[in-house]
Enzyme design. Sequence first.
Site, mmCIF file in Angstrom:
data_model
loop_
_atom_site.group_PDB
_atom_site.id
_atom_site.type_symbol
_atom_site.label_atom_id
_atom_site.label_comp_id
_atom_site.label_asym_id
_atom_site.label_seq_id
_atom_site.Cartn_x
_atom_site.Cartn_y
_atom_site.Cartn_z
ATOM 1 N N HIS A 1 39.389 16.517 15.755
ATOM 2 C CA HIS A 1 39.631 16.750 17.170
ATOM 3 C C HIS A 1 40.398 18.058 17.311
ATOM 4 O O HIS A 1 40.724 18.709 16.312
ATOM 5 C CB HIS A 1 40.413 15.590 17.795
ATOM 6 C CG HIS A 1 39.578 14.366 18.030
ATOM 7 N ND1 HIS A 1 38.595 14.307 18.994
ATOM 8 C CD2 HIS A 1 39.584 13.148 17.425
ATOM 9 C CE1 HIS A 1 38.027 13.111 18.975
ATOM 10 N NE2 HIS A 1 38.608 12.391 18.025
ATOM 11 N N ASP B 1 39.057 23.142 21.503
ATOM 12 C CA ASP B 1 37.940 22.546 22.232
ATOM 13 C C ASP B 1 37.334 23.531 23.233
ATOM 14 O O ASP B 1 36.116 23.719 23.280
ATOM 15 C CB ASP B 1 38.406 21.303 22.998
ATOM 16 C CG ASP B 1 38.559 20.087 22.106
ATOM 17 O OD1 ASP B 1 38.202 20.170 20.916
ATOM 18 O OD2 ASP B 1 39.045 19.053 22.597
#
Length: 392
Positions: free
Chosen positions: A137, A167
């Site tokens: 992540h 991200d």
Amino acid sequence: MIKPLDGIKVLDLTRYLPGPFATQILADFGAEVIKVEETAGELGRYLPPFKGGLGTRFCSVNRNKKSIALNLKSEKGKEIFKRLASGADIIIEQFRPGVMDKMGLGYKSLKAGNEGLIYCSLTGYGLSGPWFDRAGHDINYLNTAGVSALTAGRDGVPVMSSVQIADIAGGSLFAVIGMLLALFHRSRSGKGQLCDIAMMDGALSLLSYTVGEWCGKGSVPETGREFLTGGFAMYNTYKCSDGKYAGLGAIEGKFWNGFCTKIGREDLISSQFDISKQDEMIADISGIMLGKSRDEWVEFFADSDICFTPVLDLDEVSEHEQVKAREMLHRVMNFRGSGEDLVVTGNPVKLSDTPCEIVLEFPDTGCDVMKILTDAGYTGEEVKEFIRDKVV
């Protein structure tokens, strides 16, 4: 008005933040973005908090899209997807490397039926290298890219950013760049290609200035002590009497001179770049800044061109005159009859002749299945059969 991406069809298999943020940018500029969701709906829909029965995070990155729920584990579902892919310009997926290949829906398979297809694979570590199939992540990509170690105070303890840097900046934005470059190349060659976008790669590339500093000095930057990380008085954040903060970015001499003169400390001007005096200067200015509230300091420096700004929270940002002027927040009143308003960010790309269009509509799971499939050549009866068989 013709938009830059009118006529471009995108099949979006992504979820949560990185991919949906990228395809929302494309949708704002005219692309037909079709969310290809699992039959229960993209998991991002179910992340709290909710308004009008829909996750507000989902709404923040999925406006102006269509949706089809498709069971890609079934043979019929795969056949449907292949037909959709044959007429698509772009496919973007966010699975671990190899997942689409195992389903027979990877780039090589789909390219056979659509030579102009642009296929974007947005992953954590890319399609090559020893870490290609590792899970991760945002925090993991930032750790591996060296960003986390540098995002720390003088104690060296890493601080988690409230922005998902890898991200969005490392993944979403580079995915958009890659897809647009591939579209431009296709316009000249007629051929599509594979875009291999790794969020770790993107995060590391954001350290370009810091890598230059590290290479030039020959040592690892000291957290909280470098030129742009709190080590210099001229580029720092200061606490005010009301507990709020303000930031000074007086790098250029004229700004530093103006700041020092305004606070009556002309003696500090000559020491702007003197490393040995920075701690003392920071302490002196910190003491001075505690003499007024944040907003009093803003008013004090209102007529001074010195790069001084208040540190705002989101409540304050939403009311800021510059944010309103640039239409960077949009409000949907009484969202879905909930009695509450929904607020989403605007698009930062401002084009003079072909501006984006913010359409504040958010698709329900599979709501466009009939139109999408009939446009692809299926009959209404065939679509109804797919629905009965739970293929869509």
